[in-house]
Design a protein around this motif. Structure first.
Motif, mmCIF file in Angstrom:
data_model
loop_
_atom_site.group_PDB
_atom_site.id
_atom_site.type_symbol
_atom_site.label_atom_id
_atom_site.label_comp_id
_atom_site.label_asym_id
_atom_site.label_seq_id
_atom_site.Cartn_x
_atom_site.Cartn_y
_atom_site.Cartn_z
ATOM 1 N N ASN B 21 0.788 -1.228 0.000
ATOM 2 C CA ASN B 21 0.000 0.000 0.000
ATOM 3 C C ASN B 21 0.821 1.279 0.000
ATOM 4 O OD1 ASN B 21 -3.019 -0.754 0.332
ATOM 5 N ND2 ASN B 21 -1.874 -2.164 1.647
ATOM 6 N N LEU B 22 2.046 1.207 0.467
ATOM 7 C CA LEU B 22 2.864 2.421 0.512
ATOM 8 C C LEU B 22 4.105 2.309 -0.359
ATOM 9 C CD1 LEU B 22 2.815 3.503 4.266
ATOM 10 C CD2 LEU B 22 2.199 4.928 2.328
ATOM 11 N N THR B 23 4.828 1.214 -0.198
ATOM 12 C CA THR B 23 6.116 1.114 -0.866
ATOM 13 C C THR B 23 5.947 0.922 -2.369
ATOM 14 O OG1 THR B 23 6.824 0.023 1.145
ATOM 15 C CG2 THR B 23 8.386 0.067 -0.671
ATOM 16 N N ASN B 24 5.123 -0.030 -2.776
ATOM 17 C CA ASN B 24 4.975 -0.261 -4.209
ATOM 18 C C ASN B 24 4.325 0.916 -4.932
ATOM 19 O OD1 ASN B 24 6.313 -2.626 -3.978
ATOM 20 N ND2 ASN B 24 4.494 -3.944 -4.028
ATOM 21 N N PRO B 25 3.149 1.395 -4.493
ATOM 22 C CA PRO B 25 2.539 2.494 -5.254
ATOM 23 C C PRO B 25 3.250 3.841 -5.118
ATOM 24 C CG PRO B 25 1.105 1.833 -3.428
ATOM 25 C CD PRO B 25 2.257 0.895 -3.436
ATOM 26 N N TYR B 26 3.830 4.134 -3.960
ATOM 27 C CA TYR B 26 4.340 5.495 -3.756
ATOM 28 C C TYR B 26 5.845 5.553 -3.520
ATOM 29 C CZ TYR B 26 -0.586 6.611 -3.178
ATOM 30 O OH TYR B 26 -1.924 6.751 -3.385
ATOM 31 N N ASN B 27 6.496 4.402 -3.521
ATOM 32 C CA ASN B 27 7.933 4.356 -3.257
ATOM 33 C C ASN B 27 8.270 4.977 -1.894
ATOM 34 O OD1 ASN B 27 10.601 3.806 -3.671
ATOM 35 N ND2 ASN B 27 10.991 5.703 -4.813
ATOM 36 N N ILE B 28 7.440 4.666 -0.904
ATOM 37 C CA ILE B 28 7.644 5.228 0.427
ATOM 38 C C ILE B 28 7.971 4.105 1.406
ATOM 39 C CG2 ILE B 28 6.414 6.232 2.397
ATOM 40 C CD1 ILE B 28 5.013 8.049 0.375
ATOM 41 N N GLU B 29 9.007 4.336 2.196
ATOM 42 C CA GLU B 29 9.368 3.376 3.234
ATOM 43 C C GLU B 29 8.737 3.823 4.545
ATOM 44 O OE1 GLU B 29 13.454 3.498 4.364
ATOM 45 O OE2 GLU B 29 13.401 1.536 5.351
ATOM 46 N N LEU B 30 8.106 2.907 5.228
ATOM 47 C CA LEU B 30 7.518 3.233 6.529
ATOM 48 C C LEU B 30 8.336 2.522 7.602
ATOM 49 C CD1 LEU B 30 4.992 4.674 7.839
ATOM 50 C CD2 LEU B 30 4.015 2.393 7.997
ATOM 51 N N VAL B 31 9.074 3.283 8.372
ATOM 52 C CA VAL B 31 9.899 2.687 9.422
ATOM 53 C C VAL B 31 9.132 2.771 10.730
ATOM 54 C CG1 VAL B 31 12.094 2.757 10.640
ATOM 55 C CG2 VAL B 31 11.983 3.434 8.226
ATOM 56 N N TYR B 32 8.645 1.660 11.199
ATOM 57 C CA TYR B 32 7.926 1.695 12.473
ATOM 58 C C TYR B 32 8.727 1.014 13.574
ATOM 59 C CZ TYR B 32 6.518 -3.139 11.466
ATOM 60 O OH TYR B 32 6.522 -4.477 11.203
ATOM 61 N N ARG B 33 9.686 0.179 13.196
ATOM 62 C CA ARG B 33 10.512 -0.471 14.216
ATOM 63 C C ARG B 33 11.539 0.521 14.736
ATOM 64 N NH1 ARG B 33 11.660 -6.423 13.652
ATOM 65 N NH2 ARG B 33 9.615 -7.311 13.264
ATOM 66 N N GLU B 51 -0.137 -1.960 17.272
ATOM 67 C CA GLU B 51 -1.497 -1.787 16.760
ATOM 68 C C GLU B 51 -1.768 -0.383 16.232
ATOM 69 O OE1 GLU B 51 -0.789 -2.379 19.956
ATOM 70 O OE2 GLU B 51 -2.031 -1.170 21.311
ATOM 71 N N LYS B 52 -0.822 0.540 16.444
ATOM 72 C CA LYS B 52 -1.040 1.901 15.941
ATOM 73 C C LYS B 52 -0.432 2.102 14.552
ATOM 74 C CE LYS B 52 -2.974 3.498 19.702
ATOM 75 N NZ LYS B 52 -4.371 3.949 19.728
ATOM 76 N N VAL B 53 0.347 1.118 14.081
ATOM 77 C CA VAL B 53 1.099 1.318 12.838
ATOM 78 C C VAL B 53 0.165 1.421 11.640
ATOM 79 C CG1 VAL B 53 2.808 0.323 11.284
ATOM 80 C CG2 VAL B 53 3.138 0.169 13.754
ATOM 81 N N LYS B 54 -0.738 0.438 11.531
ATOM 82 C CA LYS B 54 -1.582 0.421 10.340
ATOM 83 C C LYS B 54 -2.548 1.605 10.291
ATOM 84 C CE LYS B 54 -4.330 -2.735 7.583
ATOM 85 N NZ LYS B 54 -5.017 -4.034 7.558
ATOM 86 N N PRO B 55 -3.249 1.940 11.392
ATOM 87 C CA PRO B 55 -4.118 3.126 11.327
ATOM 88 C C PRO B 55 -3.350 4.406 10.996
ATOM 89 C CG PRO B 55 -4.444 1.953 13.395
ATOM 90 C CD PRO B 55 -3.360 1.235 12.672
ATOM 91 N N THR B 56 -2.104 4.500 11.484
ATOM 92 C CA THR B 56 -1.310 5.683 11.147
ATOM 93 C C THR B 56 -1.009 5.706 9.654
ATOM 94 O OG1 THR B 56 -0.273 5.601 13.334
ATOM 95 C CG2 THR B 56 0.819 6.934 11.660
ATOM 96 N N ALA B 57 -0.610 4.545 9.128
ATOM 97 C CA ALA B 57 -0.298 4.466 7.699
ATOM 98 C C ALA B 57 -1.535 4.801 6.868
ATOM 99 C CB ALA B 57 0.209 3.071 7.359
ATOM 100 N N GLU B 58 -2.696 4.321 7.322
ATOM 101 C CA GLU B 58 -3.929 4.602 6.579
ATOM 102 C C GLU B 58 -4.259 6.090 6.592
ATOM 103 O OE1 GLU B 58 -6.315 0.371 7.077
ATOM 104 O OE2 GLU B 58 -6.446 1.880 8.659
ATOM 105 N N ALA B 59 -4.040 6.717 7.735
ATOM 106 C CA ALA B 59 -4.321 8.152 7.810
ATOM 107 C C ALA B 59 -3.374 8.929 6.900
ATOM 108 C CB ALA B 59 -4.187 8.632 9.251
ATOM 109 N N ILE B 60 -2.112 8.514 6.853
ATOM 110 C CA ILE B 60 -1.159 9.177 5.956
ATOM 111 C C ILE B 60 -1.619 9.036 4.511
ATOM 112 C CG2 ILE B 60 1.198 9.087 5.056
ATOM 113 C CD1 ILE B 60 2.100 8.187 7.866
ATOM 114 N N LEU B 61 -2.068 7.814 4.175
ATOM 115 C CA LEU B 61 -2.563 7.570 2.825
ATOM 116 C C LEU B 61 -3.779 8.434 2.513
ATOM 117 C CD1 LEU B 61 -2.349 3.696 2.494
ATOM 118 C CD2 LEU B 61 -1.541 5.321 0.781
#
Lengths: 452, 426
Positions: B21-33, B51-61
């Protein structure tokens, strides 16, 4: 609350670039030689990989998980039980009731920094200690309990893995658990153990042990709010000494962090046995914690205008079970108030060290509707546990009732100097009494409840 | 060092979702670790909860990437968006007592803090966090194309590095023409704050803020707004108004932010009048009008006509959240463009139903005096009665439909009578 931007990014980047060029240059030259002689038998990356693998396989090799404990720089020790899978770690901890009963999972990884470093890289109970937001688990804003989520691998020894916090340098020690221990951690037994020990120290005060070679009792102070323990005692040379330690709960009892040592004895564990709290030394010796009716440290160490106690208080009557020359003085005053018309009662008496030079005796009496407060004020000196009163002055309420107060007035004015010490009642339910013993006649002493 | 990545952790389901959802379409790396090296290394910063990683990523999207993509196009988003988002759970504490919620550096990386306590069902909290992203992204755009020098001139001399100082109250910052206390720290932050507030808090909020700032502060705020809008148009060919609409639409539809007309009205943020001009409003041809209200308007024309007067159009102005003014513009036999004004008390109940009651507090302004002229009053009476006698719902027209009409038209409809309404240009 707001955002900021790192404005030093540019200079940082520049420096980084220079570093990268430098490293690249180094590789360029290194690349010319086919064979780089190794100082050790294996290449650096072989050795790194071996160390990473040693830690990783170690962590994954405990079929029943790990008992773990960690100390913090701001407070005391914290205990955990954790199990590692290749992608996640699941744990319970002794931080609060939720952490003790609700297992929580997070990710983990091992990364080579200066050492193989175990990183709890998403939030878990260990991160609660590191969390810089005080609202989460206390501590100061910006540093929390001063703990880490990154732990450098030190060594393994048998069933033990020793790691050390990256920033705060506290040891994080994992010991393989047995199936029985695992069951206790993952059931209510863990929480019950925590509660039982906390309750014990809520209900029992003036806890002490006796150590061979020490003349005086050693008080054990168990501080739940900071997860620390303390020994305090007067040594054989009459100096007050303290030894501090940090503890964490385990499935049974508590574990003391390394270094909780007194008189050559290192205390490693503690637990409840038959209603008593028992300390275990590293060599297995048991030390039973007993309770004293009076504080363990001498009263002169604690009784001061700025000390633990600064007041002796007599309420509506004298404490039972004490024989003292003071009793006759007190009763004479009670009788004289009762003989007044209308009759009066002695409400209470306080002896207070008001500040570093002034002491007061405050006596209240009542005619049933109005309570009158009479004050006598003294200068005092306090040396080697002996209080000497001088230069008394009496306020209007005192001089108005001097006929009723004369026995007490004389007792303080001419009875001194007084040595401070605890008073023991023959009634075991009466505790916490302190007294002013006449140096000239130790059978006569003013006494009351020690108050702050 | 061929085995340097020997410590790479195994991919999880979450990692695969991020890739798709992020890396392939937008070439964005999400570093949560947790990685100490991607933040201020000397500080204690807690990792993010899994459990906060995915909702955060969705909000960014939703609120950032897709909004820009829709308005500015796929090429823009791939060219300019940061290539790395780094997430942390706690805030980053500063020595001056403030906390950092986000940073942007090198035009490449955005770091977000304090995500662990974020409640994604709370629109205000999500908005606040997304304001940080838009703020930081504005910095990244500014690192590509510098802020126009005019912007710096607007509040020149009022910037203060020591923005956390207690003297720099919100009211003071506002009166000086700043959108927040922090905007005062320096002009680059000011620019990012104006942009982020216009996008997330929205135009109504901004206009109300500017109005409350007073004449001088308000003018500066509006000048800054114009420069921001122009910057986006001129350098990135982005219609900033469409971007505002898109962000508001997502906040409303996905995160349940209340962007309704009545909500703005309650907050006193409806500052412009509604203009109901049947003769000249082309939108009535496009979007139609109510036959039932036509009858009311015809009655108004007839009753004005009895004294030879001609009503041209009317306005509804909201003086506050509980007083509105009906403003007729009409021609008499001798003059044109006269005005007659009538005040109504406005009561909004908890369901958002609005009841109106005409009152005259004796205001002596010309338009009110005109309104008291008996012939004029007779002319206005059918509409005054219409307001007095009905319960209304007020809303944006088609506000969940096309961005064409979003926030541009609003209207009154009689409760439980969907075919009895009027609307006007906002």
């Amino acid at each position: 609350m707001n955002q900021t931007i790192i404005s030093m990014a540019n200079t940082k980047m520049k420096l980084m670039k220079q570093l990268i060029y430098l490293i690249a240059t180094a590789f360029l030259f290194a690349g010319c030689k086919k064979e780089v002689p190794h100082f050790f038998e294996e290449s650096p990356d072989d050795r790194m990989a071996a160390r990473i693998s040693e830690l990783k396989t170690g962590l994954l090799s405990a079929p029943n998980g790990w008992k773990a404990h960690l100390t913090t720089s701001a407070k005391g020790g914290y205990g955990f039980y954790m199990q590692f899978s290749p992608t996640e770690v699941t744990m319970v901890g002794d931080l609060n009731e939720t952490t003790a009963t609700q297992p929580q999972s997070s990710t983990w990884r091992i990364k080579w920094v200066m050492y193989p470093t175990l990183i709890f890289d998403t939030y878990n109970y260990i991160a609660m200690l590191q969390d810089p937001t005080p609202a989460t688990y206390g501590g100061n804003a910006g540093s929390g309990l001063q703990s880490d989520v990154e732990f450098e691998y030190q060594y393994s020894n048998g069933d033990t893995i020793v790691l050390r916090g990256f920033k705060y340098r506290n040891y994080f020690i994992l010991v393989k658990a047995t199936a029985e221990e695992k069951n206790r951690y993952l059931s209510n037994a863990y929480k019950d153990n925590i509660e039982a020990i906390n309750d014990f120290f809520t209900n029992n005060s003036n806890n002490y042990i006796e150590l061979p070679g020490l003349n005086n009792k050693v008080e054990l102070v168990f501080d739940k709010s900071t997860k620390t323990v303390k020994f305090q005692y007067v040594d054989n040379e009459d100096n007050v000494k303290q030894v501090s330690g940090k503890y964490n709960f385990e499935d049974v009892g508590v574990n003391f962090a390394a270094g909780f040592t007194l008189g050559g004895v290192t205390f490693v564990k503690g637990k409840l046995e038959d209603g008593k709290f028992v300390l275990y030394a590293a060599d297995g010796t048991k030390y039973i914690v007993n309770q004293s009716p009076n504080p363990i440290l001498p009263m002169s160490m604690l009784f001061a205008y700025n000390g633990t106690y600064k007041e002796l208080y007599i309420g509506s009557s004298l404490a039972p079970g004490v024989t003292s020359g003071w009793n006759a003085v007190y009763n004479a005053s009670v009788t004289k108030f009762a003989a007044m018309n209308p009759t009066r009662t002695l409400v209470d008496i306080r002896f207070i060290l008001t500040n570093s030079t002034k002491a007061t005796v405050t006596i209240r009496n009542s005619n049933g509707t109005t309570t009158y407060t009479a004050n006598a004020t003294y200068d005092y000196t306090y040396d080697n546990g002996v209080i000497t009163l001088s230069n008394p002055s009496y306020d209007g309420n005192w001089t108005a009732r001097v006929a009723q107060l004369i026995d007490i007035q004389n007792y303080f004015e001419s009875g001194g100097p007084f040595r401070v010490d605890y008073v023991t009642s023959t009634d075991p339910s009466v505790t916490g009494l302190g007294g002013l013993y006449r140096v000239a006649d130790a059978t006569s002493f003013f006494y009351g409840t020690l108050r702050k | 060092m061929s085995k340097y990545l020997a410590d790479l952790p195994e991919k999880t389901e979450l990692d695969n979702w991020i890739t798709q959802n992020l890396t392939n379409p937008y070439n964005i790396e999400l570093v949560y670790r947790f990685d100490r090296n991607l933040t201020d290394q000397g500080k204690d910063i807690a990792p993010i909860k899994l459990e906060k990683v995915k909702p955060t990523a969705e909000a960014i999207l939703n609120i950032f990437l897709k909004a820009y993509e829709k308005v500015a196009g796929a090429a823009f988003i791939k060219t300019y968006t940061p290539k790395q988002f780094v997430l942390y759970g706690s805030p980053s504490y500063n020595s001056n007592g403030s906390i950092t919620l986000g940073t942007a550096d090198g035009g490449r990386r955005v770091v977000l803090y304090e995500l662990n306590d974020l409640d994604f069902s709370n629109a205000a909290q999500v908005s606040r966090k997304m304001r940080t992203i838009h703020h930081e992204f504005t910095h990244i755009l500014n690192q590509m194309i510098a802020i126009p020098p005019e912007f710096r001139q607007v509040s020149k001399g009022d910037y203060d590095e020591d923005w956390t100082n207690a003297n720099n109250t919100e009211a003071l910052a506002r009166s000086m023409g700043f959108v927040s206390r922090y905007a005062r720290s320096q002009y680059t932050e000011d620019f990012a704050e104006v942009t982020a507030h216009l996008l997330i808090e929205g135009q109504h909020w901004y206009d109300a803020w500017a109005k409350a700032a007073g004449a001088d502060g308000g003018a500066k705020l509006k000048r800054k707004e114009a420069l921001v809008v122009d910057y986006f148009k001129q350098y990135f060919n982005i219609d900033f108004r469409s971007l505002q609409h898109e962000v508001a639409r997502v906040l409303e539809t996905v995160y349940n932010a209340d962007k309704s007309f009545i909500e703005y009205l309650k907050k006193g943020q409806i500052l412009q009048p509604l203009i109901v001009d049947f003769a000249n409003g082309l939108h009535y041809d496009e979007y139609g009008k109510s036959a039932k209200f036509d009858e009311v308007w015809n009655d108004v024309m007839t009753s004005f006509g009895a004294s030879g007067r001609v009503p041209l159009y009317f306005r509804i102005e909201f003086k506050s959240s509980n007083v509105m003014t009906l403003q007729f513009v009409y021609n008499s036999t001798t003059s044109s463009g006269l005005e007659a004004w009538y005040d109504f008390n406005m009561n909004i109940n908890s369901d958002g139903d609005v009841t109106l009651t005409y009152f005259d507090d004796g205001n002596t302004a010309t338009a009110y005096s005109n309104g008291r002229n008996s012939a004029v009053k007779t002319g206005a009476t059918p509409l005054i009665n219409y307001f007095n006698e009905n319960v209304f719902n007020l809303s944006w027209m088609n506000y969940q439909g096309t961005t064409n009409t979003y926030n541009k038209f609003a209207g009154f409809s009689v409760k439980d009578e969907p075919d009895n309404y009027f609307y006007g240009k906002y």
